[in-house]
Design a protein around this motif. Structure first.
Motif, PDB file in Angstrom:
ATOM      1  N   ARG A 169     -64.630 -35.794  34.557  1.00  0.00           N
ATOM      2  CA  ARG A 169     -64.034 -36.937  34.688  1.00  0.00           C
ATOM      3  C   ARG A 169     -63.100 -37.315  34.744  1.00  0.00           C
ATOM      4  N   ASP A 170     -63.030 -37.469  33.298  1.00  0.00           N
ATOM      5  CA  ASP A 170     -62.016 -38.389  31.837  1.00  0.00           C
ATOM      6  C   ASP A 170     -61.178 -37.558  32.467  1.00  0.00           C
ATOM      7  N   THR A 202     -55.140 -33.034  38.952  1.00  0.00           N
ATOM      8  CA  THR A 202     -55.134 -34.759  39.014  1.00  0.00           C
ATOM      9  C   THR A 202     -54.557 -34.738  39.908  1.00  0.00           C
ATOM     10  N   ASP A 228     -57.977 -37.761  35.466  1.00  0.00           N
ATOM     11  CA  ASP A 228     -57.971 -38.790  35.823  1.00  0.00           C
ATOM     12  C   ASP A 228     -56.459 -38.768  34.767  1.00  0.00           C
ATOM     13  N   GLU A 283     -62.339 -49.641  40.696  1.00  0.00           N
ATOM     14  CA  GLU A 283     -61.586 -48.176  40.257  1.00  0.00           C
ATOM     15  C   GLU A 283     -62.304 -47.116  40.417  1.00  0.00           C
TER      16      GLU A 283
END
Length: 322
Positions: A273-274, A321, A277, A175
């Motif tokens: 970061r999320d 993204t 994503d 990941e």
């Protein structure tokens, strides 16, 4: 993560291909199949780079590996491998030491010296191998060599903390993109230091000059593992690492940080970061913040804006993204 495997290759060519790949990654090895040779050798490796540490997640059929360094050409004289058994078991022999390993255990191997590794014969094995130059560790070479072929149990003590991190790393390596591996490089090296310094304390006291650095690495690894827990406080960190709250604050002050500030920075970075994503596009901003330990949406939004110059919503909509 780059994946190298024998899938799709003719059975007769798999072992030779695997031997060639192993020589490039770890040095010349005589790789021998186990009792299932008639069905063809199978193996897959996923390789990622964490700064000076190269990680390879290897899944393989039962076999044995005997590695003997080339006495003429040795471009990397002190390269070590730390293995963490993810699944299965086996044994490693080096420097007249034998370690019988099971899932979660750690083992150190010096690739500049001969060694033998053997997978358990009854089932495929999975192993996370961390390859690194000895000079990358803040530990004296003479002390590190005392751990060649020594089993570091993953069931208790510092070995358990290091093992838990490495098992999680193995589960999520596929990941991680380049930016994540870059950010994790220091932590991976810290975990290596913790595991080996902890083992030195068991098998012969680690030098006093390295203990504080190893303790700090242990604390950071614990904090990273529990970053999403809103109950992660300086008091909880001190108790979990068996030190006083005052000493915990002193360690971070010497490193130019505060405990609360370090936690906040790491949580904000995880949220940032999320937010970019694409796999989390349907997850609300509040859920992302709560997932990383922010109990107050207002406090999260304020801290995020102060750090990145935009509100979480603005950051999410203005950042592509990929």
């Amino acid at each position: 993560m780059n994946v190298i495997g024998t899938a799709g290759m003719p059975a007769a060519e798999r072992l030779a291909f695997r031997r060639e790949v192993s020589a490039k990654l770890w040095g010349p090895c005589d790789r021998r199949r186990g009792s299932h040779a008639e069905v063809g050798f199978r193996a897959d490796s996923g390789v990622s780079e964490f700064g000076p540490v190269q990680a390879a997640l290897v899944t393989t059929a039962p076999h044995a590996v005997r590695c003997t360094p080339d006495p003429v050409r040795r471009p990397e004289p002190e390269v070590f491998k730390l293995g963490c058994v993810v699944r299965g078991g086996g044994l490693v022999e080096q420097d007249d030491r034998r370690a019988d390993l099971q899932a979660g255990d750690l083992i150190l191997v010096d690739t500049s010296r001969p060694f033998l590794g053997r997978c358990a014969p009854d089932a495929p094995a999975s192993l996370l191998l961390l390859r690194f130059p000895r000079e990358a560790l803040p530990l004296p070479a003479r002390d590190v060599r005392r751990l060649n072929g020594v089993r570091i149990p993953g069931s208790h003590g510092v070995g358990a903390l290091s093992s838990q991190f490495l098992l999680q790393l193995a589960a999520r390596m596929d990941e991680l993109g380049p930016s994540e591996t870059a950010r994790l490089s220091a932590l991976v090296l810290d975990v290596l230091t913790v595991a080996l310094a902890g083992a030195l304390d068991v098998h012969g006291a680690a030098p006093s000059s390295t203990r504080q650095g190893a303790l700090m690495a242990q604390i950071r690894a614990f904090m990273e593992k529990n970053l999403g827990d809103a109950r992660l406080t300086p008091e909880a960190i001190a108790v979990a690492n068996h030190i006083s709250l005052r000493y915990l604050h002193k360690l971070f002050q010497q490193d130019g940080h505060t405990v609360a500030g370090w936690i906040r920075e790491r949580r904000l970075e995880a949220c940032r970061r999320d937010l970019t994503d694409p796999r989390l596009a349907s997850r609300s901003i509040g859920a992302i913040a709560a997932g990383w330990g922010f109990s107050s949406p207002a406090h999260f939004s304020q801290a995020f804006r102060a750090t990145y110059g935009l509100s979480p919503r603005q950051y999410r909509t203005r950042t592509p993204t990929l």
